[in-house]
Design an enzyme around this catalytic site. Structure first.
Site, PDB file in Angstrom:
ATOM      1  N   GLY A  34       0.746  -4.923   1.159  1.00 38.35           N
ATOM      2  CA  GLY A  34      -0.466  -4.998   0.327  1.00 38.35           C
ATOM      3  C   GLY A  34      -0.224  -5.670  -1.004  1.00 38.35           C
ATOM      4  N   GLU A  37      -0.699  -9.188  -0.222  1.00 37.21           N
ATOM      5  CA  GLU A  37      -2.123  -9.396   0.080  1.00 37.21           C
ATOM      6  C   GLU A  37      -2.934  -9.473  -1.222  1.00 37.21           C
ATOM      7  OE1 GLU A  37      -3.177  -7.347   4.237  1.00 37.21           O
ATOM      8  OE2 GLU A  37      -1.983  -6.061   2.921  1.00 37.21           O
ATOM      9  N   GLU A  41       4.699  -5.046   7.466  1.00 34.98           N
ATOM     10  CA  GLU A  41       3.943  -3.958   8.098  1.00 34.98           C
ATOM     11  C   GLU A  41       4.416  -3.670   9.525  1.00 34.98           C
ATOM     12  OE1 GLU A  41       1.144  -5.344   4.845  1.00 34.98           O
ATOM     13  OE2 GLU A  41       2.734  -6.165   6.103  1.00 34.98           O
ATOM     14  N   ALA A  57       0.839  -1.188   0.000  1.00 37.20           N
ATOM     15  CA  ALA A  57       0.000   0.000   0.000  1.00 37.20           C
ATOM     16  C   ALA A  57       0.878   1.244   0.000  1.00 37.20           C
ATOM     17  CB  ALA A  57      -0.891  -0.004   1.233  1.00 37.20           C
TER      18      ALA A  57
END
Ligand code: T1G
Length: 700
Positions: free
Chosen positions: A102, A105, A125, A63
């Protein structure tokens, strides 16, 4: 379709390609582009498989962290992932380089994953003080089991494609060309009639994810997670994976938001960006054509010289390690072998890799052998005259366009440069012990150092995968100035006032430092500091008491671990710091000589005084433009001096305390303790303006 996400058809295969340089960070535009591409593909009945790939060096770094402090715009990543997972055709992710956060993910929301041989996959993270927030804590346990998922996210370290395949995270490792391998995989899915395979519908293997297993996993990361809280959010999220998927994702989302709001995460994200900002120096750009650093000569085979030699050999450079004494050279070689032997034992390198790297390091007793190096680094004793002699000799034999650097930790680089005919090519490259490990590289800009030489020094840092911080030339540069004039000096004053070395060290280790000041001094050698002060006192003075204890210990030959006695005593060959009554007696005598009344001192006072002293001198370093940014100081202290990353560094920490409060406390100690506590005018100014170091860094 947007430029950032392209969709094209290759027969029955629909290819969705991310292209958001430099790291395919998943921001709003990428999410919207992905959603559009999935819609487009859904309306193409001839599409039988969807393949997600990326341009550039890696699949995705996750992200977009720069979006975190803004409200999340739809479509969210969860929405995009749901669309992918519910697609009517199988969706395959083709992973090259890295799939992080992300990015992984997104890949886990696909039905299948293929990865190139060198790919690495991870959920880092926790290094940003957050937990995965796009389904990672719910899908990873369904793919590899709850225990393995907890371990992987707790460490934050990426794993290899091969290990990912063994765990069940990756379906195929492509040895050759990834795009071809991925297309073959897609065609096989079609031939075998294999359809979508939603990860969310899988059940979670919970073997080993019980109380004992969780405790074991936390113990394994206890050092890295000292003083941290993110792991508690993570544990709750993984436990929620036992719930139906949609409920677990809702729990994850809440916990992710909570973790994002913690001061710990703000501090860690500050350090993340500070480490990427510090290498950007006004007016310095990397020349398109610049000399490649293939061969490096290091003068001085001591602890630092040997470590620097390893750092360059690890970066696949040819190294010549030069010393004027056979015994010293032999000791240097021995130290290098010992370091590689322990790296092999810890599985960091193979015997083959170690042999290859050691073969790159040649020894020599002749300074003349430095003549064909692209870069020469001087790492001899911290003595101005000796260093000048070495630098002027090297300068006379080295072609003028080559770089000369000094590993001095306190001496004037300008003065060293002036001892040569080419001060423009002389800079400081200040490594931190152990030089082959510590990430920080303090680059010192002398008055004569040219922009080209500085640009090359920054390039050297990138080559060594070090974090470069540029300092102007002044006593102790950024780190040592703050350590000597602030932090360590105050720690000594507290000893004179009644605290014990153990109490001071434990208080600061409880605060979060990897190691307290007295133990650091014993490890690095108390005489190193004394020598630096002898050089300092030739140019500047410091009112008493200024390291009177350390300098007396040096006089007594108590140099630290290397002599078995320093601030502590050490059993023969031992590293455990044991209190030594002789040191207490010495300190009491030095206190009495100065009529210092000894008293009980609280840990809270110890921490406050040491940290505020650090911040105060940090503000002076900024005001004197020795450091360009407050965030540079934070990088120096978190990557070179063991300041806890989850507090963001001394200057970020000061902002968290509030500069008004900081100024008030410094004034308080100034009244009580005098000279060394005169408040830095810069702090007074920012406090009066109700501003902060971070705001100052971002001034226009
Ligand atoms: N977001 C925004 N910018 C990023 C970024 C990211 N995730 N990663 C890197 N950049 C920028 C960086 O600031 C720099 O910018 C440039 O890219 C090059 O980076 C939902 C919430 C991938 C190993 O923690 O570890 O996903 O300085 O200098 O050395 O659950 O970048 O040029 O302007 O570091 O080759 C999790 C972070 C996010 C990985 C490449 N992901 N990145 O290293 O280049 S949270 C991470 C890295 C998340 C989800 C959660 C490294 C790298 P600039 P660089 P590099």
């Amino acid at each position: 379709m947007s430029k950032i996400v392209a969709f094209e058809e290759a027969g029955p295969i629909g290819v969705i390609r991310l292209d958001n340089p430099p790291v395919n960070a998943i921001n709003h535009a990428v999410r919207a582009g992905l959603a559009d591409a999935v819609t487009l593909a859904a309306n193409r009945p001839d599409i039988e498989v969807l393949l997600i790939t990326s341009a550039g060096n890696l699949f995705s770094a996750g992200a977009d962290v720069t979006e975190f402090d803004r409200p999340m715009q739809d479509p969210t990543q969860q929405m995009v992932e749901d669309r992918l997972e519910r697609a009517r055709v199988p969706v395959v992710a083709a992973i090259h380089g890295m799939a992080l956060g992300g990015g992984l993910e997104l890949a886990m929301a696909c039905h299948y994953r293929v990865a190139e041989r060198n790919a690495r996959l991870g959920l880092p993270e926790i290094t940003l003080g957050i937990i995965p927030g796009a389904g990672g804590t719910q899908r990873l346990p369904r793919l590899i089991g709850a225990r393995a998922a907890f371990d992987m996210i707790l460490s934050g370290a990426p794993i290899s494609a091969r290990d990912a395949q063994l765990l069940g995270l990756v379906d195929e490792v492509v040895e050759g060309n990834l795009p071809e391998g991925a297309f073959q995989f897609c065609r096989r899915l079609i031939e075998d009639g294999l359809g979508p395979r939603p990860t969310s519908e899988r059940t979670v293997q919970t073997h080993g994810f019980d109380e004992a297993g969780i405790a074991e996993a936390l113990r394994a990361q206890s050092r890295a997670l000292k003083g941290r809280t993110t792991q508690t959010f993570l544990l709750k999220a993984i436990e929620a994976a036992r719930l139906p998927f949609s409920e677990g994702v809702a729990v994850e989302s809440q916990l992710a938001q909570q973790s994002l709001a913690t001061p710990e995460s703000q501090a860690l994200r500050h350090v993340f960006f500070a480490e990427r900002e510090c290498g950007k120096v006004k007016g310095i750009t990397q020349p398109t054509e610049s000399r490649e650093i293939k061969r490096v000569a290091i003068i001085g085979a001591g602890t630092m010289g040997s470590g620097i030699a390893i750092a360059f050999a690890d970066a696949a450079r040819e190294v010549i390690l030069i010393d004027n004494a056979e015994a010293a050279l032999a000791r240097g070689r021995g130290a290098i072998q010992t370091i590689y032997a322990s790296a092999i034992k810890r599985g960091r390198v193979t015997q083959e890799m170690a042999d290859e790297r050691m073969s790159r390091i040649k020894g020599s007793l002749a300074l003349a052998d430095a003549a064909d190096a692209d870069l020469v680094i001087e790492a001899v004793f911290e003595d101005m005259d000796l260093k000048k002699q070495v630098l002027s000799t090297v300068d006379s034999i080295l072609p003028p366009e080559r770089l000369i650097a000094s590993n001095t930790s306190t001496l004037s680089v300008t003065e060293l440069g002036r001892s040569t005919a080419h001060p423009d090519r002389v800079s400081g490259l200040h490594f931190f012990a152990p030089a082959q490990v510590t990430k920080l590289l303090e680059i010192v800009r002398g008055a004569g150092t040219s922009p080209e030489a500085l640009a090359t020094a920054l390039k050297v840092a990138k080559l060594l995968k070090k974090i470069p911080v540029v300092a102007a030339d002044a006593f102790g540069f950024i780190g040592n100035r703050m350590m000597l004039d602030g932090y360590f000096r105050e720690a000594e004053l507290l000893l004179l006032e009644g605290a014990s070395p153990m109490q001071v060290d434990m208080a600061l280790e409880a605060f979060g430092f990897a190691m307290g000041p007295q133990r650091v001094s014993d490890l690095s050698g108390i005489d190193v500091g004394t020598k630096a002060r002898i050089q300092l006192f030739q140019r500047e003075s410091r009112p008493d008491p200024y390291f009177v204890i350390a300098d007396h210990l040096t006089e007594l030959g108590r140099l630290g671990q290397k002599t078995g006695r320093g601030f502590y005593r050490y059993e023969t060959g031992g590293r455990e710091a044991l209190p030594d009554p002789e040191v207490t007696k010495l300190i009491e005598a030095l206190s009495a000589e100065r009529a210092i009344r000894r008293r009980e001192i609280s840990d809270q006072e110890i921490v406050e005084r040491c940290i505020l002293a650090l911040i105060n001198v940090g503000a002076m370093v900024l005001d004197e433009a020795i450091a360009a940014r407050a965030s540079d100081i934070d990088v120096v202290w978190t990557s070179g001096y063991g300041f806890p990353r989850h507090l963001g560094g001394p200057m970020f920490y000061a902002d968290a305390l509030g500069l008004g409060r900081v100024a008030e406390r410094i004034r308080h100690y100034h009244e009580k303790l005098g000279y060394y506590w005169r408040p830095a005018p810069f702090i007074e100014r920012l406090a009066a303006e109700r501003s902060s170091f971070t705001q100052w860094d971002h001034r226009g």
